[in-house]
Design a protein around this motif. Structure first.
Motif, mmCIF file in Angstrom:
data_model
loop_
_atom_site.group_PDB
_atom_site.id
_atom_site.type_symbol
_atom_site.label_atom_id
_atom_site.label_comp_id
_atom_site.label_asym_id
_atom_site.label_seq_id
_atom_site.Cartn_x
_atom_site.Cartn_y
_atom_site.Cartn_z
ATOM 1 N N SER A 159 0.841 -1.185 0.000
ATOM 2 C CA SER A 159 0.000 0.000 0.000
ATOM 3 C C SER A 159 0.879 1.238 0.000
ATOM 4 O O SER A 159 2.100 1.168 0.211
ATOM 5 C CB SER A 159 -0.899 0.019 1.243
ATOM 6 O OG SER A 159 -0.098 0.130 2.408
ATOM 7 N N PHE A 160 0.250 2.403 -0.206
ATOM 8 C CA PHE A 160 0.990 3.658 -0.110
ATOM 9 C C PHE A 160 1.452 3.903 1.324
ATOM 10 O O PHE A 160 2.500 4.512 1.550
ATOM 11 C CB PHE A 160 0.120 4.816 -0.621
ATOM 12 C CG PHE A 160 0.057 4.901 -2.118
ATOM 13 C CD1 PHE A 160 1.059 5.532 -2.844
ATOM 14 C CD2 PHE A 160 -1.002 4.337 -2.810
ATOM 15 C CE1 PHE A 160 1.010 5.607 -4.224
ATOM 16 C CE2 PHE A 160 -1.066 4.401 -4.192
ATOM 17 C CZ PHE A 160 -0.056 5.043 -4.904
ATOM 18 N N GLY A 187 5.034 7.295 -5.676
ATOM 19 C CA GLY A 187 4.559 5.953 -5.974
ATOM 20 C C GLY A 187 3.478 5.915 -7.034
ATOM 21 O O GLY A 187 2.917 6.940 -7.434
ATOM 22 N N ARG A 188 3.191 4.710 -7.485
ATOM 23 C CA ARG A 188 2.098 4.481 -8.436
ATOM 24 C C ARG A 188 1.481 3.123 -8.125
ATOM 25 O O ARG A 188 2.140 2.227 -7.590
ATOM 26 C CB ARG A 188 2.590 4.507 -9.884
ATOM 27 C CG ARG A 188 3.533 3.363 -10.246
ATOM 28 C CD ARG A 188 3.934 3.404 -11.703
ATOM 29 N NE ARG A 188 4.842 2.306 -12.043
ATOM 30 C CZ ARG A 188 4.459 1.099 -12.449
ATOM 31 N NH1 ARG A 188 3.159 0.830 -12.548
ATOM 32 N NH2 ARG A 188 5.332 0.164 -12.741
ATOM 33 N N THR A 189 0.223 2.976 -8.493
ATOM 34 C CA THR A 189 -0.464 1.709 -8.292
ATOM 35 C C THR A 189 -0.241 0.804 -9.494
ATOM 36 O O THR A 189 -0.462 1.207 -10.643
ATOM 37 C CB THR A 189 -1.974 1.936 -8.097
ATOM 38 O OG1 THR A 189 -2.169 2.819 -6.986
ATOM 39 C CG2 THR A 189 -2.684 0.626 -7.826
ATOM 40 N N GLN A 194 -0.701 -3.578 -6.103
ATOM 41 C CA GLN A 194 0.440 -3.222 -5.263
ATOM 42 C C GLN A 194 0.985 -1.861 -5.676
ATOM 43 O O GLN A 194 0.597 -1.290 -6.695
ATOM 44 C CB GLN A 194 1.517 -4.301 -5.367
ATOM 45 C CG GLN A 194 1.122 -5.635 -4.737
ATOM 46 C CD GLN A 194 2.258 -6.634 -4.766
ATOM 47 O OE1 GLN A 194 2.665 -7.099 -5.829
ATOM 48 N NE2 GLN A 194 2.768 -6.979 -3.591
ATOM 49 N N VAL A 195 1.903 -1.346 -4.877
ATOM 50 C CA VAL A 195 2.449 -0.011 -5.101
ATOM 51 C C VAL A 195 3.940 -0.122 -5.401
ATOM 52 O O VAL A 195 4.666 -0.856 -4.727
ATOM 53 C CB VAL A 195 2.206 0.884 -3.876
ATOM 54 C CG1 VAL A 195 2.920 2.230 -4.029
ATOM 55 C CG2 VAL A 195 0.717 1.100 -3.657
#
Length: 295
Positions: A159-160, A187-189, A194-195
């Protein structure tokens, strides 16, 4: 937080992500992030600025929201991207540059390469790399060739919040709120939920071109604009990179109009750790530079 907006200009064939704060007709400040970072992470510094500024913070190619470069990443491209951005934002007037780490090194080099296009430079913990001996070249080229075959992906996070915790472990000076904000910026999904970091994993490849400090110094000596370094009192990073006191002294002597401010109780990411102090120094320095005669 001060509100931001985004543009995606095409610079030299790549779509670049730029974060803007303030009115378009306000005095321009261009803020340049370091390796692995993104322009929006200057938010904390922008929030602490007292004056009315148009701040533009691009994501370098392959970082943040900017397009990835299929042929890999070469340091001179950053200079060319900055040149294109400066031409687009301020075709005539010289610009004020603020850069952290890699971004500060780019800004200092650019000030010597295009001295008439730069009004001032603030470099935040950006003192260059140690000179490398030529006998490292064969192994460096071999390692680079081997790395072209397989590019390792970034580490994945659940997660973030997990990415934010990782950022706090790397920099204990970050509070939870700043860490969560930075996780969202960096970050990115992924497709599986997942991140990951948003940057191109190809940035992890070794640079086959050895750093030549003499070349950097030759550029610095041509800079005409006033230059200010903002540095942490903690010299751990300099020591880890092998940049000794003599190299630092030589670098400072290259700039014809130079000053330095040391900040205690801060690490490499001063724009995250002590944004209020950084903002005050930037603002007073740039305002003084505005009163100078044009370069």
């Amino acid at each position: 937080m001060k509100p931001s907006r985004f543009t995606r200009p095409t610079l030299r064939g790549l779509r670049m992500h730029c974060t803007h704060w303030g009115r378009d007709d306000a005095p321009l400040l261009i803020m340049l992030h370091g390796w692995g970072d993104a322009g929006a992470s200057f938010q904390f510094v922008v929030d602490a600025l007292k004056g009315d500024w148009h701040v533009v913070a691009p994501d370098w190619r392959g970082f943040g929201g900017s397009e990835w470069a299929s042929g890999g990443y070469w340091f001179p491209d950053y200079l060319a991207d900055l040149d294109a951005l400066v031409s687009a934002l301020s075709p005539e007037a010289p610009v004020h540059l603020v850069g952290h780490s890699m971004g500060g090194n780019i800004a200092c080099l650019y000030a010597g390469i295009r001295p008439r296009r730069v009004a001032s430079v603030v470099a935040i913990d950006a003192f260059g790399l140690a000179d490398r001996p030529s006998d490292e070249a064969p192994g460096r080229y071999e390692k680079w060739l081997n790395g072209l075959a397989v590019t390792s992906p970034w580490r994945l996070y659940d997660s973030f919040d997990a990415l934010a915790e990782r950022l706090r472990r790397r920099n204990p000076r970050l509070d939870a709120g700043k860490a969560r904000f930075l996780a969202g910026v960096l970050g990115r999904t992924c497709d599986d939920g997942q991140v990951s970091l948003a940057a191109d994993p190809a940035h992890q490849r070794v640079n086959p071109v050895l750093y030549r400090r003499a070349e950097a110094e030759a550029c610095w000596r041509r800079a005409k604009a006033p230059v200010m370094w903002i540095e942490p009192e903690d010299e751990t990073l300099r020591q880890e990179l092998g940049v000794d006191a003599a190299q630092i002294a030589n670098a400072k002597a290259c700039f014809s109009d130079f000053r330095e401010h040391l900040i205690p109780k801060a690490g490499h990411n001063l724009h995250h750790d002590v944004p209020e102090q950084v903002a005050q120094l930037i603002e007073s320095f740039v305002l003084a530079a505005q009163n100078r005669s044009p370069v």
